[in-house]
Scaffold this motif. Sequence first.
Motif, PDB file in Angstrom:
ATOM      1  N   ALA A   1       0.835  -1.205   0.000  1.00  7.91           N
ATOM      2  CA  ALA A   1       0.000   0.000   0.000  1.00  7.91           C
ATOM      3  C   ALA A   1       0.866   1.250   0.000  1.00  7.91           C
ATOM      4  O   ALA A   1       0.575   2.217  -0.697  1.00  7.91           O
ATOM      5  CB  ALA A   1      -0.923   0.010   1.213  1.00  7.91           C
ATOM      6  N   SER A   2       1.957   1.231   0.764  1.00  6.51           N
ATOM      7  CA  SER A   2       2.794   2.419   0.825  1.00  6.51           C
ATOM      8  C   SER A   2       3.493   2.677  -0.501  1.00  6.51           C
ATOM      9  O   SER A   2       3.738   3.809  -0.854  1.00  6.51           O
ATOM     10  CB  SER A   2       3.800   2.326   1.969  1.00  6.51           C
ATOM     11  N   ALA A   3       3.819   1.646  -1.266  1.00  6.46           N
ATOM     12  CA  ALA A   3       4.436   1.859  -2.569  1.00  6.46           C
ATOM     13  C   ALA A   3       3.462   2.541  -3.515  1.00  6.46           C
ATOM     14  O   ALA A   3       3.828   3.458  -4.246  1.00  6.46           O
ATOM     15  CB  ALA A   3       4.903   0.529  -3.166  1.00  6.46           C
ATOM     16  N   ALA A   4       2.220   2.116  -3.482  1.00  7.62           N
ATOM     17  CA  ALA A   4       1.211   2.715  -4.363  1.00  7.62           C
ATOM     18  C   ALA A   4       0.981   4.175  -4.002  1.00  7.62           C
ATOM     19  O   ALA A   4       0.908   5.039  -4.868  1.00  7.62           O
ATOM     20  CB  ALA A   4      -0.099   1.934  -4.273  1.00  7.62           C
ATOM     21  N   VAL A   5       0.877   4.460  -2.707  1.00  5.72           N
ATOM     22  CA  VAL A   5       0.669   5.838  -2.264  1.00  5.72           C
ATOM     23  C   VAL A   5       1.881   6.675  -2.620  1.00  5.72           C
ATOM     24  O   VAL A   5       1.757   7.784  -3.106  1.00  5.72           O
ATOM     25  CB  VAL A   5       0.409   5.888  -0.740  1.00  5.72           C
ATOM     26  N   SER A   6       3.079   6.129  -2.421  1.00  8.92           N
ATOM     27  CA  SER A   6       4.306   6.862  -2.669  1.00  8.92           C
ATOM     28  C   SER A   6       4.372   7.376  -4.099  1.00  8.92           C
ATOM     29  O   SER A   6       4.597   8.550  -4.335  1.00  8.92           O
ATOM     30  CB  SER A   6       5.504   5.960  -2.381  1.00  8.92           C
ATOM     31  N   GLU A   7       4.192   6.496  -5.058  1.00 11.96           N
ATOM     32  CA  GLU A   7       4.356   6.898  -6.436  1.00 11.96           C
ATOM     33  C   GLU A   7       3.144   7.646  -6.978  1.00 11.96           C
ATOM     34  O   GLU A   7       3.287   8.561  -7.763  1.00 11.96           O
ATOM     35  CB  GLU A   7       4.687   5.678  -7.277  1.00 11.96           C
ATOM     36  N   ALA A   8       1.949   7.292  -6.533  1.00 10.79           N
ATOM     37  CA  ALA A   8       0.753   7.960  -7.032  1.00 10.79           C
ATOM     38  C   ALA A   8       0.646   9.383  -6.505  1.00 10.79           C
ATOM     39  O   ALA A   8       0.256  10.292  -7.219  1.00 10.79           O
ATOM     40  CB  ALA A   8      -0.493   7.164  -6.639  1.00 10.79           C
TER      41      ALA A   8
ATOM     42  N   GLY B   1       0.790  -0.657   6.893  1.00  8.54           N
ATOM     43  CA  GLY B   1       0.102  -1.935   6.754  1.00  8.54           C
ATOM     44  C   GLY B   1       0.039  -2.702   8.061  1.00  8.54           C
ATOM     45  O   GLY B   1       0.615  -2.314   9.074  1.00  8.54           O
ATOM     46  N   ARG B   2      -0.638  -3.802   8.016  1.00  5.07           N
ATOM     47  CA  ARG B   2      -0.849  -4.636   9.197  1.00  5.07           C
ATOM     48  C   ARG B   2       0.486  -5.130   9.762  1.00  5.07           C
ATOM     49  O   ARG B   2       1.363  -5.542   9.027  1.00  5.07           O
ATOM     50  CB  ARG B   2      -1.721  -5.815   8.804  1.00  5.07           C
ATOM     51  N   ASP B   3       0.597  -5.097  11.059  1.00  3.97           N
ATOM     52  CA  ASP B   3       1.783  -5.567  11.783  1.00  3.97           C
ATOM     53  C   ASP B   3       3.062  -4.817  11.416  1.00  3.97           C
ATOM     54  O   ASP B   3       4.155  -5.349  11.571  1.00  3.97           O
ATOM     55  CB  ASP B   3       1.992  -7.073  11.575  1.00  3.97           C
ATOM     56  N   ASN B   4       2.953  -3.634  10.890  1.00  6.87           N
ATOM     57  CA  ASN B   4       4.107  -2.822  10.526  1.00  6.87           C
ATOM     58  C   ASN B   4       4.011  -1.466  11.194  1.00  6.87           C
ATOM     59  O   ASN B   4       2.960  -1.082  11.699  1.00  6.87           O
ATOM     60  CB  ASN B   4       4.186  -2.627   9.007  1.00  6.87           C
ATOM     61  N   VAL B   5       5.104  -0.744  11.163  1.00  7.85           N
ATOM     62  CA  VAL B   5       5.148   0.597  11.723  1.00  7.85           C
ATOM     63  C   VAL B   5       6.037   1.450  10.824  1.00  7.85           C
ATOM     64  O   VAL B   5       6.994   0.956  10.237  1.00  7.85           O
ATOM     65  CB  VAL B   5       5.667   0.567  13.188  1.00  7.85           C
TER      66      VAL B   5
END
Length: 183
Positions: A37-44, A95-99
């Motif tokens: 999810a963070s990759a998609a947000v980053s580039e978009a 994302g889940r279980d991440n920080v």
Amino acid sequence: MERTNTRRPGRTALVAALVGGGLLGGAAPATAAGSTASAAVSEATVGKPATLGPFGFGGVRLGMSAKQARATKKIVRRSGYSPCTGWDLKAYPAGRDNVGMLISDRRGVAIIYAPKGVRTPQGIKIGSTAGQMIKAYPRLKQSNSGYATVTVPGNPKATYRFLLSHGEIYQVALALKNQDCAN
């Protein structure tokens, strides 16, 4: 042709471990490294690769107190992290279980983990090879906890911390040198 540097003993061993995939991270906190999810947000959102460092990322700076970081309205609290508190940047959910970052009561924002697709100013990101990392940061050292570390160019109070598996980076972090959140 093997190149050695006699002024930095142990460098040849570090390079061999990195390139051979022998440098593996130990018990590191879950991070944004694996978040798609963070990759998609980053580039978009940005349209070009976002940059981690030399002083912070996404409107949050190393050393900001939790109160100062919250005042940016760019972060959200995550539960279950100790000894520091876990947070995410709203624009880069880990994302889940991440920080996405750890904030220390004593030192403020102590560690910021790079989401997938986010690069250091020298172009290193999750998925970069050990060779690319060594070329970008020739003064790398190996920490006792398994990270390849280097002082951040332009910020002597911070380090980049890289974890590798099989010669490829799977975690990039910007951390205060005196952080008290992770080994």
